[in-house]
Design a protein around this motif. Structure first.
Motif, PDB file in Angstrom:
ATOM      1  N   ARG A 123      15.031  11.895  -0.698  1.00 33.08           N
ATOM      2  CA  ARG A 123      13.859  12.740  -0.824  1.00 33.08           C
ATOM      3  C   ARG A 123      12.715  12.028  -0.132  1.00 33.08           C
ATOM      4  NH1 ARG A 123      11.648  17.282  -3.281  1.00 33.08           N
ATOM      5  NH2 ARG A 123       9.683  16.923  -4.359  1.00 33.08           N
ATOM      6  N   HIS A 124      12.189  12.646   0.917  1.00 37.21           N
ATOM      7  CA  HIS A 124      11.240  11.988   1.792  1.00 37.21           C
ATOM      8  C   HIS A 124      10.333  13.086   2.308  1.00 37.21           C
ATOM      9  CE1 HIS A 124      11.068   8.382   4.807  1.00 37.21           C
ATOM     10  NE2 HIS A 124       9.875   8.731   4.397  1.00 37.21           N
ATOM     11  N   TYR A 125       9.155  12.721   2.755  1.00 36.46           N
ATOM     12  CA  TYR A 125       8.210  13.704   3.300  1.00 36.46           C
ATOM     13  C   TYR A 125       7.886  14.771   2.251  1.00 36.46           C
ATOM     14  CZ  TYR A 125      10.615  11.796   7.419  1.00 36.46           C
ATOM     15  OH  TYR A 125      11.201  10.971   8.328  1.00 36.46           O
ATOM     16  N   PRO A 161       4.644  13.313   2.338  1.00 38.01           N
ATOM     17  CA  PRO A 161       4.480  13.784   3.720  1.00 38.01           C
ATOM     18  C   PRO A 161       3.531  12.871   4.502  1.00 38.01           C
ATOM     19  CG  PRO A 161       4.081  15.567   2.125  1.00 38.01           C
ATOM     20  CD  PRO A 161       4.173  14.295   1.336  1.00 38.01           C
ATOM     21  N   SER A 162       3.814  12.681   5.780  1.00 37.52           N
ATOM     22  CA  SER A 162       2.957  11.844   6.622  1.00 37.52           C
ATOM     23  C   SER A 162       1.610  12.521   6.846  1.00 37.52           C
ATOM     24  CB  SER A 162       3.623  11.622   7.978  1.00 37.52           C
ATOM     25  OG  SER A 162       4.842  10.942   7.826  1.00 37.52           O
ATOM     26  N   PRO A 163       0.517  11.733   6.920  1.00 34.86           N
ATOM     27  CA  PRO A 163      -0.799  12.332   7.162  1.00 34.86           C
ATOM     28  C   PRO A 163      -1.013  12.650   8.642  1.00 34.86           C
ATOM     29  CG  PRO A 163      -1.019   9.981   6.744  1.00 34.86           C
ATOM     30  CD  PRO A 163       0.446  10.288   6.653  1.00 34.86           C
ATOM     31  N   PRO A 181       3.571   1.824  10.097  1.00 37.04           N
ATOM     32  CA  PRO A 181       4.330   2.933   9.530  1.00 37.04           C
ATOM     33  C   PRO A 181       3.387   4.113   9.329  1.00 37.04           C
ATOM     34  CG  PRO A 181       3.740   1.410   7.791  1.00 37.04           C
ATOM     35  CD  PRO A 181       3.215   0.821   9.087  1.00 37.04           C
ATOM     36  N   SER A 182       3.935   5.298   9.144  1.00 34.04           N
ATOM     37  CA  SER A 182       3.111   6.442   8.781  1.00 34.04           C
ATOM     38  C   SER A 182       2.271   6.071   7.556  1.00 34.04           C
ATOM     39  CB  SER A 182       3.990   7.653   8.502  1.00 34.04           C
ATOM     40  OG  SER A 182       5.027   7.321   7.591  1.00 34.04           O
ATOM     41  N   ALA A 183       1.021   6.558   7.512  1.00 37.05           N
ATOM     42  CA  ALA A 183       0.048   6.063   6.529  1.00 37.05           C
ATOM     43  C   ALA A 183       0.183   6.703   5.145  1.00 37.05           C
ATOM     44  CB  ALA A 183      -1.375   6.249   7.065  1.00 37.05           C
ATOM     45  N   ASN A 184       1.248   7.482   4.932  1.00 37.45           N
ATOM     46  CA  ASN A 184       1.506   8.042   3.604  1.00 37.45           C
ATOM     47  C   ASN A 184       2.041   6.978   2.661  1.00 37.45           C
ATOM     48  OD1 ASN A 184       3.764   8.433   5.631  1.00 37.45           O
ATOM     49  ND2 ASN A 184       4.882   8.453   3.700  1.00 37.45           N
ATOM     50  N   ARG A 185       1.883   7.226   1.348  1.00 34.17           N
ATOM     51  CA  ARG A 185       2.641   6.450   0.377  1.00 34.17           C
ATOM     52  C   ARG A 185       4.118   6.824   0.541  1.00 34.17           C
ATOM     53  NH1 ARG A 185       0.344   8.703  -4.227  1.00 34.17           N
ATOM     54  NH2 ARG A 185      -1.127   9.799  -2.893  1.00 34.17           N
ATOM     55  N   ALA A 241       0.835  -1.211   0.000  1.00 32.17           N
ATOM     56  CA  ALA A 241       0.000   0.000   0.000  1.00 32.17           C
ATOM     57  C   ALA A 241       0.865   1.254   0.000  1.00 32.17           C
ATOM     58  CB  ALA A 241      -0.918  -0.003   1.225  1.00 32.17           C
ATOM     59  N   LYS A 242       1.981   1.215   0.712  1.00 34.43           N
ATOM     60  CA  LYS A 242       2.855   2.373   0.811  1.00 34.43           C
ATOM     61  C   LYS A 242       3.837   2.465  -0.352  1.00 34.43           C
ATOM     62  CE  LYS A 242       4.890   3.587   4.614  1.00 34.43           C
ATOM     63  NZ  LYS A 242       4.582   5.011   4.772  1.00 34.43           N
ATOM     64  N   GLY A 243       4.030   1.365  -1.094  1.00 32.58           N
ATOM     65  CA  GLY A 243       5.109   1.333  -2.078  1.00 32.58           C
ATOM     66  C   GLY A 243       6.441   1.436  -1.351  1.00 32.58           C
ATOM     67  N   ARG A 244       6.523   0.785  -0.197  1.00 34.78           N
ATOM     68  CA  ARG A 244       7.698   0.931   0.672  1.00 34.78           C
ATOM     69  C   ARG A 244       8.720  -0.154   0.383  1.00 34.78           C
ATOM     70  NH1 ARG A 244       7.830   3.057   6.446  1.00 34.78           N
ATOM     71  NH2 ARG A 244       9.351   1.884   7.647  1.00 34.78           N
ATOM     72  N   PRO A 245      10.009   0.218   0.274  1.00 36.15           N
ATOM     73  CA  PRO A 245      11.033  -0.806   0.061  1.00 36.15           C
ATOM     74  C   PRO A 245      11.069  -1.795   1.225  1.00 36.15           C
ATOM     75  CG  PRO A 245      12.011   1.416   0.069  1.00 36.15           C
ATOM     76  CD  PRO A 245      10.559   1.568   0.386  1.00 36.15           C
TER      77      PRO A 245
HETATM   78 MG    MG Z   1       7.151   7.304   7.509  1.00 40.05          MG
END
Ligand code: MG
Ligand code: TXA
Length: 284
Positions: free
Chosen positions: A195-197, A119-121, A111-115, A25-29
């Motif tokens: 590059r994050h948030y 930025p985190s929601p 984890p924070s619910a952002n993709r 859902a996050k596209g997280r590595p």
């Molecule tokens: Mg996060």
């Protein structure tokens, strides 16, 4: 799941299929491990091995916006830990999160619910917009009071290092366990990408005025429109609470850039500047 810091996308920490859906859902590595949220100290003790310093930190700051990375014990699947022999643990302070964790009775990774990279929601609507489509249930806990993610510190092999600054400040941690080890600048935290948030618009830091077609996020003496003030005075807590929401709202206006007033570097300013420099893509 609401927390006092940001909204999280929660899953049963032992259910690898559910945890895999969180990464998807996050596209997280997959190399970036998740935080295990627990209801109380006895549950934390089952998940990780605490030494004396770790217990002092837990007693000083939990429930609250501090995450402690410790040697892993039990109850969190390999995927959620990205295969590491350490685990990140926190007892959140938000009443709804605590009720959920107490009712569930076992660790919940969130984890924070952002993709990934966004930025985190910090509001229910923003959380639902980011990853809500993947969630079976969304819990509306209102706007997050802190607004930046928890402070992450590691307590491993007798040494305490800061991996991610947050609202539990470096100075507050040092009061409990003494000065932090040098070099604990986040380099060892797998999740600190360049590059994050980041919103879609470029972010311009230390701005003293808005350029053409820019939106200026104001702080202290440097202000644009009152609607876009991180803080109308020079209140770092207010600025942290507004940070991600205003980055998102400004982005929706499709400005040429989001300009941000200088934020002092001390105390909670360390966390705000950390998120801003990463949103601007300046930190490797
Ligand atoms: Mg996060
Ligand atoms: O405030 C928060 O911490 C929020 C709310 C929802 O609790 N959660 C959050 O999770 O920010 P996440 O996944 O977005 O950030 C967790 C951070 C990442 O930078 C990750 O790399 C680091 O914690 N982390 C997790 N386990 C670790 C470990 N074993 N060693 C080092 N860093 C770890």
């Amino acid at each position: 799941m609401p927390t006092e810091t940001v909204y999280g996308l929660a899953a049963d920490a032992e259910n690898a299929a559910a945890v895999a859906k969180v990464f998807e859902a996050k596209g997280r590595p997959r190399f970036n491990p998740l935080i295990a949220h627990v209801a109380d100290l006895s549950e934390a003790d089952r998940v990780a091995r605490f030494d004396a310093a770790a217990w002092r930190l837990a007693e000083a700051f939990w429930p609250g916006p501090l995450t402690i990375v410790l040697p892993y014990r039990n109850g969190v699947c390999d995927l959620a830990r990205a295969g590491l022999d350490s685990v990140a643990v926190r007892i959140p302070g938000h009443a709804t999160a605590r009720a959920l964790l107490a009712a569930f009775g076992r660790p919940v990774v969130a984890p924070s619910a952002n993709r990934s990279g966004r930025p985190s929601p910090t509001t229910f609507a923003d959380a639902m917009e980011e990853t809500g489509a993947f969630a079976a249930v969304g819990l509306d806990g209102g706007p997050c009071a802190v607004g930046v993610e928890s402070t992450v510190i590691s307590v491993l092999a007798g040494s305490v290092s800061l991996l991610r600054p947050g609202s539990v400040t470096r100075a507050a941690i040092a009061e409990v366990v003494g000065p932090l080890a040098a070099g604990g600048d986040g380099a060892r935290s797998p999740g600190r990408l360049t590059r994050h948030y980041a919103p879609e618009a470029p972010v311009r830091l230390n701005a003293v005025a808005a350029g053409p077609e820019e939106i200026l996020l104001g702080f202290g003496a440097v202000q644009g429109s009152p609607r876009w003030a991180l803080s109308v005075t020079d209140d770092l807590r207010e600025a942290a609470a507004n940070l991600f929401r205003l980055l998102r709202e400004a982005d929706r206006e499709r400005p040429r850039a989001i300009a941000v007033a200088p934020i002092p570097s001390g105390g909670l300013g360390e966390a705000i500047n950390d998120r801003l420099t990463r949103a601007a893509g300046f930190v490797g």
